[in-house]
Write an enzyme that holds these catalytic residues in place. Sequence first.
Site, PDB file in Angstrom:
ATOM      1  N   ASP A   1      -0.384   2.690   8.943  1.00 47.37           N
ATOM      2  CA  ASP A   1      -0.881   2.068  10.173  1.00 47.37           C
ATOM      3  C   ASP A   1       0.039   2.263  11.367  1.00 47.37           C
ATOM      4  OD1 ASP A   1      -2.949   1.153   8.625  1.00 47.37           O
ATOM      5  OD2 ASP A   1      -2.070  -0.821   8.296  1.00 47.37           O
TER       6      ASP A   1
ATOM      7  N   ARG B   1      10.247  32.093 -11.548  1.00 50.90           N
ATOM      8  CA  ARG B   1      10.308  33.055 -10.450  1.00 50.90           C
ATOM      9  C   ARG B   1      11.113  32.498  -9.278  1.00 50.90           C
ATOM     10  NH1 ARG B   1       4.643  35.544  -9.204  1.00 50.90           N
ATOM     11  NH2 ARG B   1       5.203  36.732 -11.062  1.00 50.90           N
TER      12      ARG B   1
ATOM     13  N   ARG C   1      10.343  37.575  -6.084  1.00 49.98           N
ATOM     14  CA  ARG C   1       9.314  38.071  -5.175  1.00 49.98           C
ATOM     15  C   ARG C   1       9.736  37.769  -3.736  1.00 49.98           C
ATOM     16  NH1 ARG C   1       7.922  40.183  -9.144  1.00 49.98           N
ATOM     17  NH2 ARG C   1       5.862  40.282 -10.134  1.00 49.98           N
TER      18      ARG C   1
ATOM     19  N   VAL D   1      -9.358   8.154   1.882  1.00 52.76           N
ATOM     20  CA  VAL D   1      -8.950   9.544   2.076  1.00 52.76           C
ATOM     21  C   VAL D   1      -7.799   9.612   3.073  1.00 52.76           C
ATOM     22  CG1 VAL D   1     -10.529  10.046   3.997  1.00 52.76           C
ATOM     23  CG2 VAL D   1      -9.828  11.882   2.455  1.00 52.76           C
TER      24      VAL D   1
ATOM     25  N   MET E   1      -8.858   3.227   9.239  1.00 53.13           N
ATOM     26  CA  MET E   1      -8.068   2.079   8.794  1.00 53.13           C
ATOM     27  C   MET E   1      -7.191   1.559   9.928  1.00 53.13           C
ATOM     28  SD  MET E   1      -6.922   2.990   4.897  1.00 53.13           S
ATOM     29  CE  MET E   1      -8.056   2.803   3.535  1.00 53.13           C
TER      30      MET E   1
ATOM     31  N   GLN F   1       1.891  31.473  10.923  1.00 53.00           N
ATOM     32  CA  GLN F   1       2.676  30.371  11.489  1.00 53.00           C
ATOM     33  C   GLN F   1       2.289  30.056  12.929  1.00 53.00           C
ATOM     34  OE1 GLN F   1       7.066  31.057  10.219  1.00 53.00           O
ATOM     35  NE2 GLN F   1       5.989  32.958   9.803  1.00 53.00           N
TER      36      GLN F   1
ATOM     37  N   SER G   1       2.595  -8.140  -5.974  1.00 57.43           N
ATOM     38  CA  SER G   1       2.975  -9.013  -7.079  1.00 57.43           C
ATOM     39  C   SER G   1       2.758 -10.483  -6.739  1.00 57.43           C
ATOM     40  CB  SER G   1       4.450  -8.779  -7.446  1.00 57.43           C
ATOM     41  OG  SER G   1       4.880  -9.689  -8.416  1.00 57.43           O
TER      42      SER G   1
ATOM     43  N   ARG H   1      -6.274  -2.348  10.069  1.00 62.14           N
ATOM     44  CA  ARG H   1      -6.159  -3.801  10.021  1.00 62.14           C
ATOM     45  C   ARG H   1      -5.887  -4.353  11.423  1.00 62.14           C
ATOM     46  NH1 ARG H   1      -1.940  -6.654   5.980  1.00 62.14           N
ATOM     47  NH2 ARG H   1      -0.583  -5.574   7.462  1.00 62.14           N
TER      48      ARG H   1
ATOM     49  N   GLY I   1       0.824  -1.202   0.000  1.00 65.32           N
ATOM     50  CA  GLY I   1       0.000   0.000   0.000  1.00 65.32           C
ATOM     51  C   GLY I   1       0.857   1.250   0.000  1.00 65.32           C
TER      52      GLY I   1
END
Length: 834
Positions: A201, A603, A692, A333, A243, A700, A124, A245, A62
């Site tokens: 995890d 820039r 710039r 998500v 999540m 912050q 795989s 497991r 994953g």
Amino acid sequence: MTTTSKIINDGEGEDVKGNKNINKKSLIDENRLDEKKDLLSDKVESKTHCSVKRMAVLTSGGDSSGMNPAIRAFARQVMLKGAKVFAVREGYNGLVNDSIVPLNWGSVAGIISRGGTIIGTARSAEFRTREGRKRAVFNLVKNRIDNLLVIGGDGSLTGANLLRTEWCSLLEELVKDGKLTLDVMEHFPILSIAGIVGSIDNDMCGTDLTVGADTATKRILEAIDSILSTAVSHQRSFVIEVMGRNCGWLALASGVATGADYILIPESPPDDGWEQTMADNLERGRLSGRRCSLVIVSEGAIDRQGKPITSAYVRQFLEDKGHDARITILGHVQRGGTPTFLDRYIATRMGIEAANYFYDSTIEQLKQPVLIGMSGMDTIRSPLMECVQKTQSIASLIKERRFNEVVDVRGGMFKEFYEIFIACSNLHRRKVESKGMGVLILHSGGPSPGMNPCVRAFTRLGIDHGYTMYGCFNGFGGLALGEIEQLHWMTVNGWSVMGGAELGTNRSIPNDSNIEAIIATLERFKINAILMFGGFNGYLGIAKLYEYREKYQQLKRISIIGAPGTIANNVPGTNISIGSDTSLNNTLDALDKIKQSAVASRRLFVVEVMGAHCGYLAAMSSLTSGAERSYIMERGITLNTLTKDLEMFVERFKREHRIGLIIKSELASNTYSTHFIYSLFKEEGKHLFDVRESILGHLQQGGTPSAIDRIFSTRLMNHYYQFLENDLKEHGHLQMNGCIGFIDGGIHYTPMQEMIEEMSDKFRRPRSQWWMDLVETSQNISVFPLDDPSSTNFEGCNSNLSEQDRPIKKSDISSPTSYSQKTFDPNVNPQFTL
């Protein structure tokens, strides 16, 4: 597979189509090697003076946010060491199918802020067969690669170790099959393996945190923080499924960070009858004044009999008990998105350490695979399979229902957070008798995200230990004015998710004009211990109180402790301070947006960050944003430095670079201000690039506290009471004075005198700062050395880093398809899996 001629890339060319820049000696037959031809002639010849190592990196299993920063750091550190580096695309499938591509410096440019993995990942089935692994060995040897970094979970790391253990036997089979010559076994006797755990995890032993876990926790907290507002409005109960497991870290961390009422995790299944216990706890919360309830369920949650506990079951039970309950399943998500500061940081550090491992280790050390992990803010090396086997034993323990052992195997931090959650959620109170001792908390210095979660944990854990809790408003000035209120359990309800400082803070400190008023207030409320949670001014304040002990004997009966709560991370006795993680996440969010705007118009941005005389924020944001330069007071700024840096940027923009980034600490120099640097670069680079300046300012200091700031402030308070209890047990009264903080992965106490000696009053920072070497590290892996006139970062075989490793024009590169073309655009870094 049909017999075709392919190329062993030995660094002399990167064209897969046999163009003239390819060394013809590197052509081999895929099914058979000519016995008269020495595949390793270049390598053997070079061993007499400088053996060029060849290394590869793959991501498997994953994906997790932070894999890309690890790839970037590893690849560039390997190049700086003088080695050739390759990427294996699509995980172990790429090894089996020979989807191995060379990387150059530009291949990994611009990926540090991207989630997922640009080289692709897959599970795989072919690699699980011996025949598939034999093909993988052949493809590695064909590319003369015998050092492999694997970024993935325990299954991926187990697969890498299996390949290592079978390496010699598979080589023998390939020799017998006529695909390799016998001398290959002499020149490739071992496959060296290093592993980095990429898993949301946080389920691996051998590291404090896995790559991706912090980002996943952030996604969960963002969702829950949003849900809480609607839950409060409708007085609803929400069941959140996350999540995990076999690992409940995400549920546990988010439970502590959000002040959840109840969590269900696989490591500690609830006792029989847990449903009613949960309902009773939610009801107590409602009777106390809470308008919503929150239950977090790990997807692997089970009961004592091993039966899965689903979020649907929890919701139905709550509805049967009269709750207006809803389910939210967060799903994938949690896995994606821009990496957080911490995931970028640990991935970068571990990627660099993996490269160093392959170069610094002896042959005997390379025979044993290692896991690169984190302890605190530094990297550690651990035996790979020892960590994997310990991790995999947890699933067996859960299956055998040996739950008492599971939490212990997870490690001390997991167990500690679980105990903290139980106490703060009111599930299990110690019910100890009142000690008759008052403990006071106040803030001093600038505001810092994490102050409110700290006060919540301070209050609830203190009540749990039998203390009477007080909060002082507006720092030491408020203490002199008697602005103190008793804190009760529900006083701090909801504070775990709040930014700012509900108690208020300012920069006043004790002095001759207010010390007697302060002492009178302490005596009136019968305060036995003071905890100052704040910044450098707060540390000056407690040092001043300690100094007044000689004149005012009453202060000798009071424990005075400082705890780090400042975004600048400029206080003694700690490696990190609460608030700095949130601040750095805010900074990186702004920098990512700035970089996007810069790309469109060639820039250079000069960005000023906070920190006063301490360059921590500038150094860390530079390391984790990919900035080319950072200017901090600790290293100074000279005209010579600016001139060389200007030359570097001119060269980069001449070579079609579209963006440049400089990060400057606000007080890095009294002479060379942010505006001066902006004006200088603008004037000298006006024909090549625009410039710039951006001063990030107080954004912050604001925002909702990050996951790390929430849970670490809670952990800090837990240790504070452990220190108090030990002090009370040893002396019969409270007398400890000093500060507490995070050092080398643990929480330590520093006596007051040692704390004072560590402080630099002139520059308002510690005299020694652990992160200083990272400034040069950041610069080394951000700028191609041949572009940098001031570069001295070559090591070993640095002559191998050549113009071929420089980013090249888009027109010279062809785009890839899965398992086919072996090159890609190193400048724009396309998502290989698209």
